[in-house]
Design an enzyme around this catalytic site. Structure first.
Site, PDB file in Angstrom:
ATOM      1  N   ASP A  67     -12.619  -4.840  11.328  1.00  0.00           N
ATOM      2  CA  ASP A  67     -13.095  -5.958  10.508  1.00  0.00           C
ATOM      3  C   ASP A  67     -11.981  -6.972  10.262  1.00  0.00           C
ATOM      4  OD1 ASP A  67     -11.601  -4.493   8.707  1.00  0.00           O
ATOM      5  OD2 ASP A  67     -13.203  -4.246   7.242  1.00  0.00           O
ATOM      6  N   GLU A 205      -2.977   3.986   6.528  1.00  0.00           N
ATOM      7  CA  GLU A 205      -2.420   2.627   6.548  1.00  0.00           C
ATOM      8  C   GLU A 205      -1.536   2.353   5.346  1.00  0.00           C
ATOM      9  OE1 GLU A 205      -3.679  -2.116   6.798  1.00  0.00           O
ATOM     10  OE2 GLU A 205      -5.225  -0.575   6.998  1.00  0.00           O
TER      11      GLU A 205
END
Length: 289
Positions: A67, A205
């Site tokens: 995204d 992340e």
């Protein structure tokens, strides 16, 4: 084996022609980690177009239709404005352009958080309309029920913990996560919850390295690092960041190219030749003969 290219003389565009081969599968990706070890790290990059997929496919185990395309392709301020239709259109293009990699499509913000049933409806659309092999969604323990619901119904799921960009407003920015003991414990628990729910892999992340190492050592599923640790079972980067398309990138990005400079220089030369009427030349025009 990977993709070769044939020239379509009617359009002068390269289209992929598959060699005899078989695309990697989700179970094969998961089996790359055995007895807590991954002998050959997994390679993943983002891809948003068919042509980009063609160029990356031979070198990757997985292609992520992230995204992040909201910022990279559409110039949006965050990923929050990305729609399901956007993800499906780009996901289908990447599947068409690849023959080797496992293609994974991000579930955009608002398409899965309300309930497992909403997540299934969205994921089923993504799978059916793109031909991808799996979806990725953000969140740890809070999303465990949803991950289990999808996996039990035949939809492979990649998890995503640590810095989760769709929660940027709640997190207060894009800074590294896990600097406090409480946050450290939460991220580790999130990773365990994602695994227990049935995810085949998990992206870690933007966390301090000890968390990434601890999760990689404790989880049986592969960990894919981005701003995490080289000890993760694999790595992912946004391709445009890695290629040098943008001046400003996160500190964990290594530039492997300077494609922005190449494009700018080519456009500058083109503009010069147009203005001095040296392009098109004799080689680019049709004679009357």
């Amino acid at each position: 084996m990977s993709t070769t290219f044939q020239l379509d003389t009617s359009t002068s565009r390269a289209h992929p022609t598959p060699q005899p081969m078989r695309r990697l599968t989700v179970p094969e990706i998961q089996r790359r980690k055995a007895a807590g070890k991954t002998a050959q790290p997994l390679v993943m990059l983002t891809a948003y177009t068919a042509r980009q997929a063609q160029l990356l496919d031979a070198h990757c185990d997985m292609l992520l239709v992230g995204d992040s395309l909201g910022q990279v392709i559409y110039g949006l301020p965050t990923t929050l404005q990305v729609t399901l239709d956007m993800m499906i259109a780009h996901g289908a293009a990447v599947v068409r352009g690849s023959y080797h990699s496992v293609v994974i499509v991000d579930m955009p913000f608002g398409s899965y958080e309300q309930s497992p049933q909403q997540a299934y409806a969205s994921a089923a659309r993504v799978m059916a309309e793109t031909g991808c092999a799996a979806v990725k969604l953000e969140g740890g323990a809070a999303m465990a029920e949803t991950i289990a619901f999808l996996v039990q119904r035949g939809i492979p799921v990649m998890g995503h913990v640590g810095l989760t960009p769709q929660a940027v407003n709640a997190l207060g920015g894009y800074g590294a996560r896990g600097r406090t003991q409480l946050e450290h414990e939460k991220i580790v628990a999130d990773g365990q919850a994602v695994q227990n729910a049935g995810a085949f892999a998990v992206v870690i992340e933007g966390v301090v390295e000890p968390i990434a190492v601890a999760l990689t050592q404790s989880l049986e599923i592969p960990t894919i690092g981005i701003g995490a640790s080289a000890q993760c079972d694999g790595q992912v980067l946004v391709t445009e960041d890695m290629l040098g398309m943008f001046e400003r990138v996160p500190r964990f990005v290594k530039r492997y190219g300077t494609i922005a400079e190449t494009i700018s220089a080519a456009a500058e030369l083109y503009a010069k030749e147009v203005r001095e009427r040296s392009f098109p030349g004799a080689e680019q025009v049709y004679s009357a003969e």
